[in-house]
Enzyme design. Structure first.
Site, PDB file in Angstrom:
ATOM      1  N   CYS A 130       0.360   3.730   6.876  1.00 51.81           N
ATOM      2  CA  CYS A 130       0.477   5.173   6.676  1.00 51.81           C
ATOM      3  C   CYS A 130       1.697   5.765   7.365  1.00 51.81           C
ATOM      4  O   CYS A 130       2.078   6.904   7.097  1.00 51.81           O
ATOM      5  CB  CYS A 130      -0.795   5.871   7.165  1.00 51.81           C
ATOM      6  SG  CYS A 130      -2.280   5.344   6.279  1.00 51.81           S
TER       7      CYS A 130
ATOM      8  N   THR B 191     -18.370 -12.741  -1.202  1.00 53.54           N
ATOM      9  CA  THR B 191     -18.084 -12.856  -2.622  1.00 53.54           C
ATOM     10  C   THR B 191     -19.201 -13.657  -3.292  1.00 53.54           C
ATOM     11  O   THR B 191     -20.224 -13.951  -2.669  1.00 53.54           O
ATOM     12  CB  THR B 191     -16.731 -13.565  -2.833  1.00 53.54           C
ATOM     13  OG1 THR B 191     -16.870 -14.939  -2.414  1.00 53.54           O
ATOM     14  CG2 THR B 191     -15.625 -12.889  -2.041  1.00 53.54           C
TER      15      THR B 191
END
Length: 563
Positions: free
Chosen positions: A42, A273
């Site tokens: 950022c 996953t």
């Protein structure tokens, strides 16, 4: 236990450090294909603009620092090119030497992030076209700006990165044009709220080409021309492609892992996953939206950090789960602060939710204390249940504080009417005795109690002007003369009781004022005299912002002018 982590930055680096804090004996290897393991994404636009001057300030941790403190083996410029689930190995390429090796694992964490979206359009190979995602991208753009000293720039896209770059380039004297496919910047906002941001960007000298799609780029010498579909092309010295990001899930897909929304990696509550020995975190994964429960992508640093912690906890045997996110965000755009959490109107409609909305324009602190500035707040809540669905705020000081309070109330399951009871800190330099968040609750409480009915900016044009309803402006004559909605006649709220005879009690009355407070007071007076009254949500200030944006103008129109 040996853990291999593919990708660093927020999710991967957080997971690595958390695993070490939980298991001193684990062997941890982090593979990062860029040259930096943990950096402040950022902050990248602010280094380009010189706000952050030292490149080292962008680097939160180094490979050597990770080793010294955590005994974690970090290998930058190493790319994982294949996952072999049966053998539990990863093929790794050293991008400096070209050497290919194999790394075994007991547990694998994928934190590949997302890559800048590159649509299939011509001209993407231009050396004057950049994207911004990594430190290397940042250094390349800053070097270009320092050496070439561009006078003009086109930014394709109107999201977080684009607007932060626009601000920094404009501060350097670059003439900026923003091209955005949809008719507004920042898709997390509703259009009406985005109009305040549009006006501010134009005031800062930027050009907005909204509702315009980029068809490609063409370079001729030191000029790169942005080709605009159905519109005038834009020549410039520099172009930035910032039309969004795409989950980096190629490695997972090739390994046969289940995928989710928009090609993201599907995970469960523990960030596993479809292979229980492989976890995935960050911008590449789909997660539940806390408001709708639907699977979504939220590419923000906060969720990525939390997901990394949950994955580390779970593979170390701790009962930790990730519930999802609601997309709370804040951004500085020149002098403005823009923040949101949860759903906007578009996403609420798409989720099939019946909602009510309130708009208010409170001061950031007590009006009698010097330096107060107005903010615009919009809060959505579900009809019936009254649960808060989302909020948006555009303003100056104090915006971040209010969005965080609203986000917390949402996540704790609070109703919009619960906002009235929040015991928030007050002192004149910081707030009012009734904080803007409290005021949002009071407004919702009045609506739900039937004390006031509303109408909104997109309904004004459809109100009849044939005399079958009364359109009333409750502001002062001076305010009214400076601009009003067509057909609204002026009776100041302080004169209303004496002039009730001028208003037909058989006709519905639609009342507007500057911010919504005086029109609410007028509606309470009228309702108690038997009138069917409707208060305009947001006030003329809100209405004018939308209307002026639609006309791409910068000043109010005189009373009675057709809009």
């Amino acid at each position: 236990m040996k853990v291999v982590i593919i990708g660093g930055v927020a999710g991967g680096a957080t997971a690595a450090a958390r695993i070490r804090r939980l298991d001193e004996q684990a062997e941890i290897v982090v593979l990062e294909r860029s040259g930096f393991i943990s950096y402040a994404n950022c902050g990248l636009p602010y280094y380009i603009g010189g706000v952050i001057q030292d490149q080292e300030e962008l680097t939160l941790q180094t490979p050597q620092g990770f080793w010294d403190r955590f005994r974690i083996d970090v290998r930058v410029r190493h790319e994982a090119t294949a996952i072999h689930r049966e053998e539990k190995t990863v093929t790794v390429k050293n991008l400096e030497t070209g050497e290919v090796t194999t790394e075994s694992y007991d547990k694998l964490i994928l934190a590949p992030g997302a890559r800048p979206t590159r649509p299939p359009i011509p001209g993407l190979d231009s050396d004057r076209l950049f994207s911004l995602r990594t430190v290397e991208d940042t250094l390349a753009i800053r070097t270009f700006v320092e050496q070439e000293k561009p006078r003009t720039a086109v930014l394709a896209g109107g999201g977080f990165i684009s607007l932060e770059l626009a601000e920094n380039l404009a501060e350097m004297g670059v003439q900026v044009t923003i091209v955005q496919r949809i008719p507004q910047v920042m898709h997390n906002l509703d259009y009406d709220m985005a109009t305040f941001l549009h006006a501010h960007l134009r005031q800062k000298g930027m050009t907005l080409r909204l509702g315009a799609s980029v068809a490609g780029f063409r370079q001729e010498g030191k000029t790169i021309t942005t080709l605009v579909e159905g519109g005038a092309d834009i020549p410039a010295d520099l172009a930035i492609l910032a039309v969004g990001v795409t989950p980096e899930s190629t490695l997972a897909q090739e390994a046969g892992l289940a995928l989710g929304a928009r090609g993201s990696i599907a995970v469960n509550d523990w960030m596993q996953t479809s292979d229980p020995d492989i976890y995935a975190v960050g911008d590449a994964v789909e997660i539940p939206h806390l408001v709708t429960g639907q699977k979504t992508l939220i590419s923000l640093a906060g969720p990525a950090n939390k997901q990394g912690r949950v994955a580390a906890d779970h593979l170390c045997g701790r009962a930790s789960r990730y519930p999802g996110a609601q997309g709370s965000s804040v951004i500085k755009v020149c002098d403005l602060t823009v923040a949101s959490t949860g759903l906007n109107e578009k996403s609420a409609r798409e989720a099939g939710l019946a909602y009510e909305k309130i708009v208010l324009s409170p001061m950031n602190h007590a009006g009698y204390y010097p330096g107060g500035k107005m903010m615009t707040m919009k809060v959505l809540y579900e009809k019936g249940s009254l649960r808060i669905l989302g909020a948006q705020i555009v303003g100056y000081e104090g915006v971040d504080k209010r969005i965080d309070v609203l986000a917390t109330a949402m996540q704790m399951g609070g109703k919009v009417t619960d906002l009235t009871e929040l015991d928030l800190a007050y002192a004149p330099p910081y707030s009012s005795a009734k904080d803007p968040v409290n005021m949002a609750g009071f407004m919702a409480e009045n609506i739900e109690a039937g004390l006031v009915k509303q109408f909104h900016w997109d309904q004004v044009a459809d109100l009849p002007r044939d005399g079958s309803v009364t359109l009333l402006d409750a502001r002062t004559p001076m305010e009214y003369s400076g601009g009003c909605a067509q057909g609204f006649v002026n009776i100041p709220v302080d004169e209303l009781r004496q002039r009730l005879g001028e208003i037909d009690p058989q006709k519905p009355v639609y009342v507007m004022c500057q911010s919504g407070l005086r029109s609410y007071l007028a509606c309470r007076i009228l309702a108690q005299h038997g009138y069917d009254c409707y208060n305009f949500s947001g006030g003329y200030r809100f209405y004018a912002s939308v209307m002026l944006d639609q006309l791409a103008a910068q000043s109010a129109y005189p009373c009675g002018v057709e809009r």
